[in-house]
Design an enzyme around this catalytic site. Structure first.
Site, mmCIF file in Angstrom:
data_model
loop_
_atom_site.group_PDB
_atom_site.id
_atom_site.type_symbol
_atom_site.label_atom_id
_atom_site.label_comp_id
_atom_site.label_asym_id
_atom_site.label_seq_id
_atom_site.Cartn_x
_atom_site.Cartn_y
_atom_site.Cartn_z
ATOM 1 N N LYS A 245 36.278 35.341 41.064
ATOM 2 C CA LYS A 245 35.885 36.515 41.927
ATOM 3 C C LYS A 245 35.098 36.300 42.989
ATOM 4 C CE LYS A 245 36.086 39.543 37.704
ATOM 5 N NZ LYS A 245 35.067 40.036 36.816
ATOM 6 N N SER B 212 35.204 45.037 33.644
ATOM 7 C CA SER B 212 34.474 44.551 34.448
ATOM 8 C C SER B 212 34.263 45.383 35.765
ATOM 9 C CB SER B 212 34.490 43.078 34.936
ATOM 10 O OG SER B 212 35.871 43.018 35.790
#
Ligand SMILES: Nc1ncnc2c1ncn2[C@@H]1O[C@H](COP(=O)(O)OP(=O)(O)OP(=O)(O)O)[C@@H](O)[C@H]1O
Ligand SMILES: [Mg+2]
Length: 809
Positions: A740, A697
């Site tokens: 996140k 990611s």
């Protein structure tokens, strides 16, 4: 009147007649022989004892005449008071075969039943009854039905005769009868039936129903016999076993006594017996306790076995078999309690209340198990405590972290030395009620090894279909866990074994952003810590800015546990100042925090204070919440090698390679001089060793860092990004979006680049977080570069004033 002697009468003066050769004629008018409890069936010979003077004179008269009498039996409940009505109207014509006079003046008779008769008229009642009679016609038809019945009666009767040890002559006689009617009568006379049943058989003149009735009675008798035998053999067996056990125990006792080892535990055992009786054990447990006490009785108190048994009994009697706190779910109370103990968490509270509402309506304990999932210190355990408080139940916590052995859950069998019940039963004993809120903490940290799979044991504990008969290996008796309110917690749902996860209703608790932490700190943690440290509200106050400084400078966490500790240490310092009498009141502000806690541990400046070349901000997901990754790269003369440091995982290293290859293949478009790829080496570094760096990611952030390095354009310092990249330059979706984003918001980032395919995940981001950041969904790497890089020449201290692109919030 008459009675039946059991054995034939002894001979006295025999004024009798030889049995007639030709059929006996039945006169129309007969003296009546009245019988108590005896009924003479046709075709049978019956001994009678007669004592009443009227009957004796009747017999004397009959003997001098044709020797035939009409025998009637006394009805148990006569129709009228009249003497003749005391007897049934249907009887049997009987021939007096023999008469014996006894020394006491009574007589004995042997009579033979001839045929069924009906009393048509009473002619005289004195000195004895004289009646007019009419023989009943005997229909002599026969058919298959009758034949079948005849066979059935014959075969059943031979079994019956055998069981009752009837004389052989009876059996032979019955087998030689060819007339079904006679058969029915003879069999009926041998059955042990009440007088009303016998009379009913006599009155039944028709062959088929009479045979049927006889067959039924016979079958019933056989069934009774069978049951009787069964019961008898059971009783005998039990008696034998009990006697054997008793005998052996007595013997054992005697031996022990002889050896000087007789159990001195008498008083203690008696005490246990009383406790067993008081504990209200269910049958199975009571039985186990009794057995154990029996064993203890013959043990030496000093033996190891004795103390093992004592521990076991102790366990049995101290479990809350039927002790429970009253259980009523009051939703308003629950809501008040949840709000009282926790700031924010609106969505979580709503879901808990919905869950409780369903439980209340369904009125059963069945249903999914609640599971609170989220990073440490966000209030999972304390939510469980609030639920218990709201439901008025006891609360107990049990950590599953590192449990690898099935026996920890459900105990060791008692054959092991030092065996103990599992943790579930230990918890239940500790709370002393059978309906606590039992929190299974860290269910995601369950281990598994050769000692068996604790997850499968837990499955049994949590499954409502099985847990009402949960059997701990040590206790070896069933305990009903179905009223326990289980709640589990986990940091990482992905680590919960699948079958367990399926049984749970997962409620995710996100990490907190700075503003929430400030409020929690001010409203909940500060008052609590003040009180714990003996301070009055007047002694210490913290301003909002002071709390912000505390949160930002001294904690970096998803939850508020560290924050609570920091507030605690501030409180202790103030307590000392106050106790010393140096100050009466302290107000903590942003300026004087350092005075009490030392210099800030986390500088805000580990994020780049200004746009830099080669420095991009990625986002990582960890079980303890999201984190910002600072990615740096530099260029040095060399031969086109890529060096990667910062303990990156293989997948992340590959992402860096992909990013570099993308740059090379798009160098013309991006305006990168190809020399850069052959005459220089690139060093890429991701600092902060604590955060695990694994997964694809960070792809977009790596690409942005390299692009900035190779083009010389600085990267905006107010944006974060996440997304996987492909060689052809597409951006693919990634996981952990919510954590996140919350982490980025916590650190004050204003713009976040996410893969376009992740836009749907924004639904799960709390609204108050969404309102503070802008989202920039992208599909390609070139969109990322276009948005993330600033023109080369611009040098700005703070890029927040820079142009904004499409903003989604
Ligand atoms: N929203 C909140 N409002 C008030 N206090 C809170 C809130 N969230 C957490 N706390 C407090 O923070 C502390 C830590 O919470 P708790 O022990 O419940 O964390 P946890 O989620 O169980 O963490 P772990 O995963 O480490 O077990 C507790 O004292 C709790 O009361
Ligand atoms: Mg906890």
């Amino acid at each position: 009147m008459t009675e039946t002697p059991k054995s034939p009468a002894p001979p006295a003066a025999p004024p009798d007649s030889p049995p007639p050769d030709q059929p006996i004629r039945i006169p129309e008018i007969c003296p009546a022989l009245l019988l108590n409890d005896v009924l003479i069936f046709p075709n049978t010979i019956v001994p009678l004892a007669i004592a009443s003077p009227a009957m004796i004179s009747m017999v004397n008269d009959a003997l001098s005449g044709h020797r035939v009498v009409a025998a009637f039996t006394r009805a148990p409940s006569p129709r009228t008071e009249k003497p003749e009505d005391q007897f049934f109207g249907i009887g049997t014509a009987a021939h007096i075969m023999k008469m014996f006079r006894m020394p006491d003046g009574t007589i004995r008779l042997l009579v033979q039943g001839l045929t069924r008769i009906k009393r048509t008229e009473v002619l005289a009642t004195d000195p004895y009854l004289q009646v007019r009679i009419e023989p009943l016609e005997i229909p002599r038809n026969t058919n298959v039905q009758i034949e079948g019945l005849t066979r059935k009666v014959l075969s059943d009767f031979s079994k019956y005769a055998e069981e009752h040890s009837l004389p052989d002559e009876v059996r032979i006689a019955v087998h030689n009868i060819s007339d079904p009617g006679a058969l029915a009568d003879i069999v009926a006379s041998n059955l042990n039936l009440p007088i009303t049943d016998r009379q009913a058989l006599l009155e039944n003149n028709d062959l088929e129903p009479r045979l049927t009735l006889v067959a039924t009675h016979l079958a019933r008798e056989l069934e009774l016999l069978r049951i009787g035998t069964e019961i008898r053999s059971k009783v005998e067996q039990e008696l034998e076993e009990n006697q054997k056990e008793y005998y052996l125990r007595e013997q054992l006792k005697a031996i022990r006594k002889e050896l000087g080892e007789e159990s001195e535990g008498g008083a203690e055992i008696a005490e246990f017996e009383k406790r067993v009786a008081d504990a209200g054990l269910p049958a199975q447990a009571a039985e186990a306790a009794k057995k154990e006490l029996d064993r203890m009785r013959v043990m030496s108190v000093s033996s190891a076995e004795y103390s093992v048994s004592r521990t076991y009994i102790e366990w049995l009697v101290s479990l809350p078999w039927n002790k429970a706190t009253s259980d009523e779910i009051k939703l308003e109370d629950a809501e008040i309690r949840l709000n009282m103990d926790h700031y924010g968490l609106d969505e979580v509270k709503t879901r808990i209340l919905e869950f409780l509402a369903v439980r209340k309506l369904r009125k059963t304990h069945r249903g999914p198990i609640l599971c609170f999932a989220g990073p440490p210190g966000v209030g999972k355990t304390s939510l469980g405590q609030s639920i218990a408080g709201a439901l008025n139940r006891q609360f107990i916590r049990m950590s599953l972290g590192g449990v690898r052995d099935e026996a920890e859950i459900r105990g060791h069998r008692r054959t092991y030395v030092g065996a103990m019940p599992g943790r579930i039963m230990q918890s239940i004993r500790r709370v002393s009620v059978n309906n606590p809120v039992l929190m299974l903490d860290e269910i995601d940290k369950l281990g598994m090894d050769f000692r068996g799979d604790p997850a499968s044991a837990l499955l049994e504990v949590l499954d409502p279909a099985q847990n009402s008969t949960f059997a701990d290996h040590y206790l070896d008796v069933e305990f009903d866990l179905s009223t326990v309110f289980f709640i589990t917690t986990a940091n990482d749902i992905g680590q919960i074994p699948g079958p367990l996860r399926d049984r749970m209703e997962i409620i995710e608790i996100p990490s907190y952003i700075t503003d929430e932490k400030i409020q929690i700190g001010l409203r909940y943690l500060l008052p609590r810590q003040r009180e714990e440290n003996g301070l009055k509200p007047s002694h210490l106050d913290i301003t909002e800015e002071g709390m912000r400084a505390l949160v930002r400078g001294y904690t970096r966490e998803a939850g508020v546990r560290k924050l609570e500790q920091r507030i605690g240490s501030v409180c202790r310092k103030i307590a000392r100042v106050v106790a010393d009498g140096k100050r009466k009141t302290v107000t903590l502000t942003a300026k004087n925090v350092a005075q009490y806690l030392g210099p800030a541990l986390f500088a805000e400046d580990d994020l780049p204070p200004e746009p830099r070349v080669g420095v991009a901000l990625g986002l990582a997901w960890t079980p303890v919440g999201g984190e910002i990754l600072v990615i740096e790269s530099t260029l040095m003369s060399g031969s086109g090698k890529l060096q990667v440091t910062g303990q990156l995982g293989d997948v992340m290293k590959e992402s860096a390679q992909i990013a570099l290859s993308y740059m090379r293949s798009h160098s013309a478009e991006l305006g990168i001089n190809d020399d850069k790829f052959v005459k220089f080496d690139i060093h890429l570094h991701v600092p902060e060793g604590a955060t695990p760096k694994e997964g694809p990611s960070a792809g977009v952030a790596l690409a942005l860092s390299l692009a900035s390095l190779l083009t010389g354009n600085p990267v905006r310092n107010d944006i974060c990004m996440t997304g996987e990249i492909t060689l052809s330059g597409n951006v693919l979706p990634v996981g952990g979006i919510r954590e996140k984003i919350v982490a980025a918001a916590r650190r004050g980032i204003s713009d976040i680049i996410i893969p376009a395919d992740n836009e749907k995940d924004l639904f799960y981001v709390p609204d108050h977080v969404k309102s503070r950041v802008r989202f920039h969904p992208v599909e390609t790497v070139s969109q990322v570069l276009e948005f993330g890089m600033l023109p080369p020449k611009v040098k700005s201290k703070n890029s927040k004033s820079k142009t904004r692109r499409k903003a989604v919030a």
